[in-house]
Design an enzyme around this catalytic site. Structure first.
Site, PDB file in Angstrom:
ATOM      1  N   ARG A 232       1.221   3.564   6.117  1.00  0.00           N
ATOM      2  CA  ARG A 232       0.252   4.040   5.147  1.00  0.00           C
ATOM      3  C   ARG A 232      -1.099   3.406   5.432  1.00  0.00           C
ATOM      4  O   ARG A 232      -1.202   2.401   6.125  1.00  0.00           O
ATOM      5  CB  ARG A 232       0.710   3.789   3.714  1.00  0.00           C
ATOM      6  CG  ARG A 232       0.844   2.363   3.279  1.00  0.00           C
ATOM      7  CD  ARG A 232       1.539   2.277   1.914  1.00  0.00           C
ATOM      8  NE  ARG A 232       0.707   2.750   0.831  1.00  0.00           N
ATOM      9  CZ  ARG A 232       1.087   3.677  -0.057  1.00  0.00           C
ATOM     10  NH1 ARG A 232       2.275   4.241   0.036  1.00  0.00           N
ATOM     11  NH2 ARG A 232       0.303   4.029  -1.015  1.00  0.00           N
TER      12      ARG A 232
ATOM     13  N   LYS B 173      -2.898   4.778  -7.347  1.00  0.00           N
ATOM     14  CA  LYS B 173      -3.365   5.768  -8.325  1.00  0.00           C
ATOM     15  C   LYS B 173      -3.340   5.206  -9.739  1.00  0.00           C
ATOM     16  O   LYS B 173      -4.209   5.502 -10.544  1.00  0.00           O
ATOM     17  CB  LYS B 173      -2.466   7.013  -8.273  1.00  0.00           C
ATOM     18  CG  LYS B 173      -2.910   8.029  -7.238  1.00  0.00           C
ATOM     19  CD  LYS B 173      -2.176   9.340  -7.433  1.00  0.00           C
ATOM     20  CE  LYS B 173      -0.841   9.325  -6.732  1.00  0.00           C
ATOM     21  NZ  LYS B 173      -0.131  10.595  -6.749  1.00  0.00           N
TER      22      LYS B 173
ATOM     23  N   GLU C 212       2.421  13.786  -6.120  1.00  0.00           N
ATOM     24  CA  GLU C 212       2.752  13.818  -7.529  1.00  0.00           C
ATOM     25  C   GLU C 212       1.439  14.064  -8.281  1.00  0.00           C
ATOM     26  O   GLU C 212       0.463  13.345  -8.066  1.00  0.00           O
ATOM     27  CB  GLU C 212       3.367  12.481  -7.972  1.00  0.00           C
ATOM     28  CG  GLU C 212       3.772  12.550  -9.420  1.00  0.00           C
ATOM     29  CD  GLU C 212       4.460  11.299  -9.942  1.00  0.00           C
ATOM     30  OE1 GLU C 212       4.642  10.327  -9.197  1.00  0.00           O
ATOM     31  OE2 GLU C 212       4.799  11.310 -11.150  1.00  0.00           O
TER      32      GLU C 212
HETATM   33  P1  ATP Z   1      -0.036   5.900  -5.034  1.00  0.00           P
HETATM   34  O1  ATP Z   1       0.870   4.785  -4.613  1.00  0.00           O
HETATM   35  O2  ATP Z   1      -1.472   5.691  -4.714  1.00  0.00           O
HETATM   36  O3  ATP Z   1       0.182   6.323  -6.458  1.00  0.00           O
HETATM   37  P2  ATP Z   1       1.799   7.812  -4.090  1.00  0.00           P
HETATM   38  O4  ATP Z   1       2.465   7.519  -2.812  1.00  0.00           O
HETATM   39  O5  ATP Z   1       2.591   7.571  -5.303  1.00  0.00           O
HETATM   40  O6  ATP Z   1       0.384   7.110  -4.131  1.00  0.00           O
HETATM   41  P3  ATP Z   1       2.064  10.619  -3.903  1.00  0.00           P
HETATM   42  O7  ATP Z   1       1.365  11.634  -4.704  1.00  0.00           O
HETATM   43  O8  ATP Z   1       3.511  10.434  -4.102  1.00  0.00           O
HETATM   44  O9  ATP Z   1       1.277   9.273  -4.163  1.00  0.00           O
HETATM   45  O10 ATP Z   1       1.736  10.800  -2.375  1.00  0.00           O
HETATM   46  C1  ATP Z   1       1.817  12.005  -1.673  1.00  0.00           C
HETATM   47  C2  ATP Z   1       1.930  11.699  -0.219  1.00  0.00           C
HETATM   48  O11 ATP Z   1       0.832  10.911   0.221  1.00  0.00           O
HETATM   49  C3  ATP Z   1       3.196  10.909   0.084  1.00  0.00           C
HETATM   50  O12 ATP Z   1       3.827  11.510   1.203  1.00  0.00           O
HETATM   51  C4  ATP Z   1       2.693   9.544   0.407  1.00  0.00           C
HETATM   52  O13 ATP Z   1       3.507   8.922   1.361  1.00  0.00           O
HETATM   53  C5  ATP Z   1       1.281   9.813   0.951  1.00  0.00           C
HETATM   54  N1  ATP Z   1       0.423   8.655   0.742  1.00  0.00           N
HETATM   55  C6  ATP Z   1       0.130   8.055  -0.421  1.00  0.00           C
HETATM   56  N2  ATP Z   1      -0.642   6.973  -0.224  1.00  0.00           N
HETATM   57  C7  ATP Z   1      -0.876   6.897   1.111  1.00  0.00           C
HETATM   58  C8  ATP Z   1      -1.597   5.995   1.956  1.00  0.00           C
HETATM   59  N3  ATP Z   1      -2.261   4.954   1.475  1.00  0.00           N
HETATM   60  N4  ATP Z   1      -1.609   6.245   3.287  1.00  0.00           N
HETATM   61  C9  ATP Z   1      -0.953   7.297   3.787  1.00  0.00           C
HETATM   62  N5  ATP Z   1      -0.250   8.172   3.057  1.00  0.00           N
HETATM   63  C10 ATP Z   1      -0.199   7.980   1.735  1.00  0.00           C
HETATM   64 MG    MG Z   2       4.787   8.646  -4.689  1.00  0.00          MG
END
Ligand code: ATP
Ligand code: MG
Length: 569
Positions: free
Chosen positions: A269, A279, A43
């Site tokens: 994760r 984020k 995102e």
């Molecule tokens: P955050 O919780 O930090 O805002 P998010 O999951 O909302 O992160 P996205 O932009 O939706 O962020 O993530 C894109 C991809 O990265 C998704 O497939 C998510 O599962 C993966 N991802 C995000 N954080 C991690 C993590 N700590 N370890 C592994 N993969 C991750």
């Molecule tokens: Mg997300």
């Protein structure tokens, strides 16, 4: 694929991770016509962090290893938080990590398609417009063991739903006043099936579609459909989406007009000690000026790590080492630093830098005379050659390399003791000068002309217990050095969930040292170049650095706390 391809380390090659096993089997069985297609779906509401790097290594890496394709899809379904700044940074960071996408997509490309499908849902009696508030809807959700309550709007006629959804779309309804919900099962043991929201009204311009849309699809609806539209075969994400998987499948089943189905797989994760990965909270650190920006070298963002001096290889090797499992856990940040040291040890140019300078005067060395000493660029790699460094009567040395009253095992400069000056002579300390406060201002020593390094003489091979580094006062550059420590004080931020994360920040995470002395060869160093400051650690040139004002970041110290942890095990 860019040139730094994702080559697995020898260790990682020995065993496949569980997703590789699945992919290998699917390809063998000819599933999806033996096609492999993945996607990385960020995102664009922030900068990528080290956790995303783990997902990137999986999504792009697996496609690469098995001859598939990985597309980049921006999951841009919430215009309030999203911005092109983030889109651009995400693309830059993926490239920097050494990956490239097959196609570039945006969920917003499918807004019309998704909307048309929603209309079909309504017509088929599978969706309704709910006029309750978010609070009311939440109250009716029930619990996993107690069924939810049906909305009073659940059974309104199809025509009314059509009319209201159209009004929502046309911007005639206020934000929060209506949502479109899928009509599934308010008693389902899977909470996600209790009439999930498909669309909500958002009155905020979108960074790509402007003000065209007033209704925006929710993740569970948009994500699976987007995977289906694109032909994704393996939709890989993190474990928290495991409970969403049945709904992911259900939505697709309502529309799919072929046997093809994308399938979702989940891995653990990344959680790192001393590191905050959300984020939303990272954005708060930036907005409140608690760090100097998304690329502050203390941030766990990819751009922060890059500015700190991390290499893409060190990050990829780290991800290989930790692997992919089905269990959440916490990884010691020392392992990340260990991967970094391993890589920099092989690559970094060695140089001499004195961070806390004090003058050493060689009383028996001719004043005004200078010599060129030969210094190896990297003892780990003889192909890197050597350079000349200026030697003179007066040198800068580290303040703590001298002690007037030293304990027994102090092998550096103390009156009567001999040390080798790296790449130069053996010198014997004869005393020091102090100011009125007793602070040492100069150290004195005599050098032994027969002991010049590399001269081949018997004396030159004489061993002394200590070697110290130095920079000539005749040929040096001033520099600012930024020393970084952990951004947070405690290893597991979740353990102090009740506390505001700001209270957990380490007040000493940045120490700026001015007046450092570095060897003159660093005049040509470019932003982000890596160096080992001998005996101190790995450093890189900060992008703020100019020829008139050199600035270095401490990437990581030489001491490896991970090796110690590992040895104890
Ligand atoms: P955050 O919780 O930090 O805002 P998010 O999951 O909302 O992160 P996205 O932009 O939706 O962020 O993530 C894109 C991809 O990265 C998704 O497939 C998510 O599962 C993966 N991802 C995000 N954080 C991690 C993590 N700590 N370890 C592994 N993969 C991750
Ligand atoms: Mg997300």
């Amino acid at each position: 694929m860019s040139e730094n391809s994702n080559i697995k380390t020898e260790d990682a090659k020995k065993s496949l991770n569980f997703i590789e096993v699945i992919v290998e089997n699917d390809l063998k069985e000819g599933k999806n016509g033996s096609r492999l297609q993945t996607r990385f779906p960020p995102e664009p509401n922030g900068y990528l962090h080290i956790g995303h790097a783990k997902a990137i290594c999986m999504d792009f890496g697996i496609a690469q290893r098995y001859g598939g394709i990985c597309n980049l899809r921006f999951d841009d379904t919430n215009p309030v938080k999203e911005d092109v700044e983030y889109v651009d940074s995400i693309m830059e960071d993926i490239h920097w990590l050494g990956f490239d996408w097959g196609n570039l997509y945006y969920a917003s490309d499918y807004f019309q398609q998704l909307w048309d499908l929603a209309v079909r849902f309504i017509k088929e009696g599978k969706a309704y417009v709910d006029e309750q508030s978010a609070e009311q809807i939440a109250q009716q959700k029930g619990t996993p063991t107690v069924p939810g309550t049906e909305s009073p709007y659940r059974n309104r006629p199809m025509e009314e739903n059509m009319e209201l959804f159209q009004k929502m779309t046309d911007g005639e309804i206020e934000e929060g006043k209506m949502v479109l919900r899928a009509k599934i099962d308010m008693a389902s043991p899977n909470m996600h099936f209790r009439d999930p929201i498909m669309y909500r009204i958002i009155n905020h311009p979108h960074h790509r579609t402007g003000t065209t849309w007033k209704v925006y699809p929710m993740y569970d609806y948009a994500h699976g459909q987007s995977d289906y539209f694109e032909g994704v075969t393996h939709s890989i994400c993190t474990l928290e989406f495991e409970v969403h998987r049945p709904l992911y499948d259900w939505f697709i089943d309502q529309f799919a007009n072929s046997d093809y189905r994308p399938r979702q797989f989940e891995f653990n994760r990344l959680n790192l000690t001393y590191t905050m990965m959300s984020k939303r909270k990272l954005l708060q650190l930036v907005k409140e000026g608690l760090v100097r920006g998304w690329d502050d070298p203390r941030m766990p963002t990819v751009c922060g790590l890059r500015r700190r001096g991390y290499t893409p290889e060190s990050i990829r090797n780290f991800v290989d080492k930790i692997g992919y499992t089905k269990y959440d856990g916490m990884i010691d940040v020392a392992l990340l630093e260990h991967s970094l040291r391993e890589d920099l040890n092989a690559k970094a140019q060695r140089v001499s830098a004195v961070l806390d300078p004090i003058k050493l005067v060689l009383t028996n060395y001719e004043g005004g005379k200078t010599e060129k000493m030969i210094a190896e660029n990297n003892p780990e790699d003889s192909s890197k050659g050597s350079r000349e460094v200026t030697f003179s009567r007066e040198l800068f040395i580290e303040r703590d390399d001298f002690m007037e009253d030293a304990p027994k095992k102090y092998f550096r400069l103390t009156p009567g003791n001999e040390v080798r000056l790296k790449n130069a002579y053996i010198v014997k300390c004869i005393g020091c000068k102090k100011d009125e406060n007793g602070l040492v201002t100069e150290v004195y020593a005599e050098y032994d002309a027969l002991t010049k390094s590399g001269s081949g003489s018997e004396e030159s091979n004489r061993k002394v217990k200590g070697t110290i580094h130095w920079v000539s006062t005749e040929d040096y550059l001033d520099a600012e050095v930024r020393l970084y420590d952990r951004l947070f004080q405690i290893p597991d931020l979740d353990e102090e969930k009740d506390k505001d994360f700001r209270e957990l920040l380490n007040p000493d995470s940045l120490v700026v040292k001015a007046g450092c002395k570095v060897e003159a060869s660093l005049a040509t160093a470019k932003a982000l170049d890596h160096f080992q400051f001998q005996r101190i650690g790995y450093f890189n040139v900060d992008p703020d650095s100019t020829p008139d004002k050199l600035i270095f970041n401490r990437t990581v110290s030489l001491k490896d706390s991970w090796s110690k942890v590992k040895d104890k095990k």
